[in-house]
Write an enzyme that holds these catalytic residues in place. Sequence first.
Site, PDB file in Angstrom:
ATOM      1  N   HIS A  17       0.837  -1.211   0.000  1.00  0.00           N
ATOM      2  CA  HIS A  17       0.000   0.000   0.000  1.00  0.00           C
ATOM      3  C   HIS A  17       0.868   1.257   0.000  1.00  0.00           C
ATOM      4  O   HIS A  17       0.586   2.212  -0.722  1.00  0.00           O
ATOM      5  CB  HIS A  17      -0.890   0.051   1.254  1.00  0.00           C
ATOM      6  N   LYS A  41     -16.235  -7.548   5.833  1.00  0.00           N
ATOM      7  CA  LYS A  41     -15.006  -8.335   5.778  1.00  0.00           C
ATOM      8  C   LYS A  41     -14.528  -8.761   7.164  1.00  0.00           C
ATOM      9  O   LYS A  41     -13.562  -9.504   7.269  1.00  0.00           O
ATOM     10  CB  LYS A  41     -13.892  -7.526   5.098  1.00  0.00           C
ATOM     11  N   ARG A  95      -2.130  -6.065  -8.399  1.00  0.00           N
ATOM     12  CA  ARG A  95      -1.061  -7.008  -8.096  1.00  0.00           C
ATOM     13  C   ARG A  95      -0.909  -8.006  -9.229  1.00  0.00           C
ATOM     14  O   ARG A  95       0.033  -7.967  -9.975  1.00  0.00           O
ATOM     15  CB  ARG A  95      -1.341  -7.733  -6.777  1.00  0.00           C
ATOM     16  N   SER A 133      -2.591  -7.948   2.573  1.00  0.00           N
ATOM     17  CA  SER A 133      -2.909  -7.860   4.010  1.00  0.00           C
ATOM     18  C   SER A 133      -3.385  -9.201   4.559  1.00  0.00           C
ATOM     19  O   SER A 133      -3.029  -9.603   5.660  1.00  0.00           O
ATOM     20  CB  SER A 133      -4.012  -6.828   4.250  1.00  0.00           C
TER      21      SER A 133
HETATM   22  P1  ADP Z   1      -9.597  -3.970  -0.809  1.00  0.00           P
HETATM   23  O1  ADP Z   1     -10.356  -4.621   0.269  1.00  0.00           O
HETATM   24  O2  ADP Z   1     -10.288  -2.839  -1.467  1.00  0.00           O
HETATM   25  O3  ADP Z   1      -8.954  -4.928  -1.810  1.00  0.00           O
HETATM   26  P2  ADP Z   1      -6.965  -3.592   0.269  1.00  0.00           P
HETATM   27  O4  ADP Z   1      -6.617  -2.850   1.508  1.00  0.00           O
HETATM   28  O5  ADP Z   1      -6.681  -5.041   0.249  1.00  0.00           O
HETATM   29  O6  ADP Z   1      -8.465  -3.254   0.002  1.00  0.00           O
HETATM   30  O7  ADP Z   1      -6.247  -2.921  -0.970  1.00  0.00           O
HETATM   31  C1  ADP Z   1      -6.454  -1.585  -1.327  1.00  0.00           C
HETATM   32  C2  ADP Z   1      -5.884  -1.363  -2.700  1.00  0.00           C
HETATM   33  O8  ADP Z   1      -4.474  -1.563  -2.674  1.00  0.00           O
HETATM   34  C3  ADP Z   1      -6.414  -2.307  -3.774  1.00  0.00           C
HETATM   35  O9  ADP Z   1      -6.479  -1.585  -4.987  1.00  0.00           O
HETATM   36  C4  ADP Z   1      -5.347  -3.375  -3.851  1.00  0.00           C
HETATM   37  O10 ADP Z   1      -5.322  -3.987  -5.122  1.00  0.00           O
HETATM   38  C5  ADP Z   1      -4.105  -2.527  -3.629  1.00  0.00           C
HETATM   39  N1  ADP Z   1      -2.982  -3.302  -3.118  1.00  0.00           N
HETATM   40  C6  ADP Z   1      -2.914  -3.999  -1.966  1.00  0.00           C
HETATM   41  N2  ADP Z   1      -1.709  -4.594  -1.843  1.00  0.00           N
HETATM   42  C7  ADP Z   1      -0.993  -4.265  -2.952  1.00  0.00           C
HETATM   43  C8  ADP Z   1       0.321  -4.580  -3.444  1.00  0.00           C
HETATM   44  N3  ADP Z   1       1.134  -5.369  -2.772  1.00  0.00           N
HETATM   45  N4  ADP Z   1       0.688  -4.060  -4.638  1.00  0.00           N
HETATM   46  C9  ADP Z   1      -0.163  -3.273  -5.338  1.00  0.00           C
HETATM   47  N5  ADP Z   1      -1.409  -2.946  -4.942  1.00  0.00           N
HETATM   48  C10 ADP Z   1      -1.824  -3.432  -3.776  1.00  0.00           C
END
Ligand code: ADP
Length: 165
Positions: A17, A41, A95, A133
């Site tokens: 992030h 979630k 990703r 995460s």
């Molecule tokens: P969500 O529940 O919306 O997927 P996340 O907190 O998991 O929320 O992720 C928020 C955003 O950050 C999403 O667009 C996700 O694809 C992106 N993201 C999370 N981890 C990574 C990473 N390692 N590389 C690139 N983008 C990421």
Amino acid sequence: MRIGLYPGTFDPVTLGHIDIIRRATALVDRLVIGVAINRDKGPLFPVDERVAMIEAEVSGIAADTGTEIVVHPFENLLVDCAHDVGATIILRGLRAVADFEYEYQMVGMNRHLDENIETVFLMADAQHQAIASKLVKEIARLGGDVRPFVSKAVRDALVARFSGV
Ligand code: ADP
């Protein structure tokens, strides 16, 4: 003034992030990090802890880049959140192909709701691309080393959470 909204659950915020946040600051004047309150979630960390963790991580980035960064919890529709904060750009991280299907649908739906909001996808550096995460929580829960994936403060919070402190 170009305002971008980077929404997510951030449960907890990872180096993936942070990588995306740093890249996003190059594209906007103000970056609003939208922290989705729960979205069924069942997050590990309550929203105020997720917000505090992100705020601690991004203060240095705001100082380095001169971009204003605001952390904003939200529970309504993403496009409504964008309206609330005045954002015309939604930023998302990509990703792997696995993210694509969901993101593709979301852009399509959001475009129906407001065709003036553009979604922009960013990719993290190769070393941060695989971080999720969900897996970080699983590793921490099982006592593994999460140092390659999160900051020290977030690691401490995970350790405290899983050791019941
Ligand atoms: P969500 O529940 O919306 O997927 P996340 O907190 O998991 O929320 O992720 C928020 C955003 O950050 C999403 O667009 C996700 O694809 C992106 N993201 C999370 N981890 C990574 C990473 N390692 N590389 C690139 N983008 C990421």
